[in-house]
Design a protein around this motif. Sequence first.
Motif, mmCIF file in Angstrom:
data_model
loop_
_atom_site.group_PDB
_atom_site.id
_atom_site.type_symbol
_atom_site.label_atom_id
_atom_site.label_comp_id
_atom_site.label_asym_id
_atom_site.label_seq_id
_atom_site.Cartn_x
_atom_site.Cartn_y
_atom_site.Cartn_z
ATOM 1 N N PRO A 38 0.833 -1.211 0.000
ATOM 2 C CA PRO A 38 0.000 0.000 0.000
ATOM 3 C C PRO A 38 0.866 1.260 0.000
ATOM 4 C CG PRO A 38 0.034 -0.988 2.177
ATOM 5 C CD PRO A 38 0.720 -1.947 1.271
ATOM 6 N N THR A 39 0.397 2.309 -0.647
ATOM 7 C CA THR A 39 1.148 3.557 -0.728
ATOM 8 C C THR A 39 0.821 4.466 0.466
ATOM 9 O OG1 THR A 39 -0.574 4.707 -1.976
ATOM 10 C CG2 THR A 39 1.053 3.436 -3.245
ATOM 11 N N PRO A 40 1.655 5.479 0.715
ATOM 12 C CA PRO A 40 1.327 6.430 1.785
ATOM 13 C C PRO A 40 -0.031 7.088 1.574
ATOM 14 C CG PRO A 40 3.605 6.705 1.097
ATOM 15 C CD PRO A 40 2.981 5.734 0.134
ATOM 16 N N GLU A 41 -0.363 7.421 0.325
ATOM 17 C CA GLU A 41 -1.657 8.046 0.026
ATOM 18 C C GLU A 41 -2.812 7.121 0.386
ATOM 19 O OE1 GLU A 41 1.582 9.889 -2.052
ATOM 20 O OE2 GLU A 41 0.886 7.801 -2.127
ATOM 21 N N GLN A 42 -2.635 5.823 0.157
ATOM 22 C CA GLN A 42 -3.685 4.861 0.496
ATOM 23 C C GLN A 42 -3.842 4.742 2.005
ATOM 24 O OE1 GLN A 42 -2.065 1.623 -1.820
ATOM 25 N NE2 GLN A 42 -3.555 1.913 -3.467
ATOM 26 N N PHE A 43 -2.731 4.756 2.728
ATOM 27 C CA PHE A 43 -2.808 4.717 4.189
ATOM 28 C C PHE A 43 -3.495 5.975 4.723
ATOM 29 C CE2 PHE A 43 0.431 1.291 5.010
ATOM 30 C CZ PHE A 43 -0.336 0.589 5.921
ATOM 31 N N GLU A 44 -3.183 7.135 4.141
ATOM 32 C CA GLU A 44 -3.811 8.375 4.587
ATOM 33 C C GLU A 44 -5.311 8.349 4.307
ATOM 34 O OE1 GLU A 44 -1.759 11.678 2.880
ATOM 35 O OE2 GLU A 44 0.162 11.127 3.754
ATOM 36 N N GLN A 45 -5.690 7.825 3.134
ATOM 37 C CA GLN A 45 -7.105 7.699 2.804
ATOM 38 C C GLN A 45 -7.797 6.770 3.788
ATOM 39 O OE1 GLN A 45 -7.991 6.316 -1.216
ATOM 40 N NE2 GLN A 45 -9.939 5.433 -0.523
ATOM 41 N N LEU A 46 -7.149 5.669 4.088
ATOM 42 C CA LEU A 46 -7.700 4.704 5.029
ATOM 43 C C LEU A 46 -7.877 5.329 6.407
ATOM 44 C CD1 LEU A 46 -8.467 1.701 5.534
ATOM 45 C CD2 LEU A 46 -6.072 1.295 6.096
ATOM 46 N N SER A 47 -6.887 6.096 6.849
ATOM 47 C CA SER A 47 -6.963 6.743 8.161
ATOM 48 C C SER A 47 -8.136 7.712 8.221
ATOM 49 C CB SER A 47 -5.663 7.488 8.459
ATOM 50 O OG SER A 47 -4.573 6.592 8.519
ATOM 51 N N GLN A 48 -8.334 8.482 7.148
ATOM 52 C CA GLN A 48 -9.446 9.426 7.101
ATOM 53 C C GLN A 48 -10.781 8.696 7.123
ATOM 54 O OE1 GLN A 48 -8.850 11.874 3.651
ATOM 55 N NE2 GLN A 48 -6.949 12.781 4.410
ATOM 56 N N ASP A 49 -10.886 7.633 6.344
ATOM 57 C CA ASP A 49 -12.134 6.875 6.280
ATOM 58 C C ASP A 49 -12.480 6.254 7.633
ATOM 59 O OD1 ASP A 49 -12.270 7.508 3.629
ATOM 60 O OD2 ASP A 49 -11.620 5.555 2.888
ATOM 61 N N LEU A 50 -11.442 5.856 8.380
ATOM 62 C CA LEU A 50 -11.663 5.192 9.657
ATOM 63 C C LEU A 50 -11.699 6.173 10.831
ATOM 64 C CD1 LEU A 50 -9.289 2.131 9.153
ATOM 65 C CD2 LEU A 50 -11.782 2.095 9.108
ATOM 66 N N GLY A 51 -11.405 7.456 10.546
ATOM 67 C CA GLY A 51 -11.413 8.450 11.605
ATOM 68 C C GLY A 51 -10.223 8.346 12.540
ATOM 69 N N ILE A 52 -9.115 7.761 12.044
ATOM 70 C CA ILE A 52 -7.904 7.647 12.855
ATOM 71 C C ILE A 52 -7.176 8.980 12.833
ATOM 72 C CG2 ILE A 52 -5.677 6.484 13.113
ATOM 73 C CD1 ILE A 52 -6.912 4.024 11.822
ATOM 74 N N LYS A 53 -6.889 9.540 14.010
ATOM 75 C CA LYS A 53 -6.242 10.841 14.093
ATOM 76 C C LYS A 53 -4.723 10.665 14.064
ATOM 77 C CE LYS A 53 -9.972 13.065 16.693
ATOM 78 N NZ LYS A 53 -10.324 13.804 17.935
ATOM 79 N N GLN A 54 -4.116 11.010 12.951
ATOM 80 C CA GLN A 54 -2.666 10.982 12.840
ATOM 81 C C GLN A 54 -2.261 11.930 11.722
ATOM 82 O OE1 GLN A 54 -1.739 6.878 11.796
ATOM 83 N NE2 GLN A 54 -1.544 7.449 9.664
ATOM 84 N N GLN A 55 -1.063 12.425 11.795
ATOM 85 C CA GLN A 55 -0.569 13.332 10.785
ATOM 86 C C GLN A 55 0.201 12.550 9.720
ATOM 87 O OE1 GLN A 55 1.731 16.358 12.758
ATOM 88 N NE2 GLN A 55 -0.073 17.498 13.402
ATOM 89 N N GLY A 56 -0.330 12.567 8.513
ATOM 90 C CA GLY A 56 0.336 11.875 7.417
ATOM 91 C C GLY A 56 0.232 10.370 7.509
ATOM 92 N N ALA A 57 1.050 9.705 6.706
ATOM 93 C CA ALA A 57 1.052 8.241 6.660
ATOM 94 C C ALA A 57 1.774 7.679 7.884
ATOM 95 C CB ALA A 57 1.737 7.773 5.377
ATOM 96 N N PRO A 58 1.499 6.434 8.246
ATOM 97 C CA PRO A 58 2.119 5.849 9.440
ATOM 98 C C PRO A 58 3.603 5.564 9.234
ATOM 99 C CG PRO A 58 0.867 4.186 8.260
ATOM 100 C CD PRO A 58 0.562 5.506 7.600
ATOM 101 N N TYR A 59 4.315 5.436 10.349
ATOM 102 C CA TYR A 59 5.721 5.045 10.322
ATOM 103 C C TYR A 59 5.883 3.810 11.201
ATOM 104 C CZ TYR A 59 10.753 5.061 11.024
ATOM 105 O OH TYR A 59 12.078 4.692 11.060
ATOM 106 N N PHE A 60 6.530 2.786 10.644
ATOM 107 C CA PHE A 60 6.763 1.554 11.391
ATOM 108 C C PHE A 60 8.232 1.498 11.783
ATOM 109 C CE2 PHE A 60 3.144 0.668 8.548
ATOM 110 C CZ PHE A 60 2.179 0.364 9.504
#
Length: 274
Positions: A89-111
Amino acid sequence: MTKEQARYQLADELGGIEILNARYQQQNFSRHSHEGYTIGVIESGAQQFYRTGGNHIAPQDSIILVNADEVHTGCSASEGGWSYQAMYPTPEQFEQLSQDLGIKQQGAPYFSQAVVQDSVVAGSLRATLALLANSNNRLQRESMVYASLSLLMTRHAKTRPTTTSTFNERNHLSLVKQFLDEQPQANVSLSELAKLVNLSPCYLVKQFVKRYGLPPHAYQIQARLRLAKQLLRQGNKQLDVALDCGFHDQSHFSRHFKRALGVSPGRYAKELAA
């Protein structure tokens, strides 16, 4: 001797996610990066790989996590090789997923961890990858993608560490990276790139490696391979793709493609061409 096997597929969810099911014994991945994250589950054997400045061992049932654009390698850490499933998955897809799920985070996740032992997340990822490979039920497929990736983020995503470089340095390096991403086929010189951002060639190389893990010429190859994947999926001929992406010839292109992706351009095109 076990034959090397790798099968790429493209899932439609989140605008298209590349997935891989592979078994390798002698494959030795060169230092490379992906525009997307690498999220994999080791099914058998063990893999050794470089990420984040160190080497790691991923045994059976462990999860491999490589952040987008992060330089990494890969080879067997067991006598019989290793097999794994992965999605990218791309960073943009993770950001879209976070928005859809209402997860509060800035930008894409970091592992922060390269290898994770988590049977719950591993089971969820396995179920999702199996569904994407074998089922046409769109509702179930999308639901599983959302569930597995959100579970992964909730349990293992961290805040990205801050860098010590100045704002101007980061901006200059980003401009060079942007140029290579947008014009990977360009036969640009190091002096021209340095002049673009008003840095010395030597300083540019040093800082670019520090920030992105590869010198500009090696990063350019990765950018060319990303463009090549797009063109191959569109059904373009391999020779045309090689030349259009800036490679000297088809042999040069094929060698880099196989070392970074584990399959030949022809095999990749056959499996993913639109």
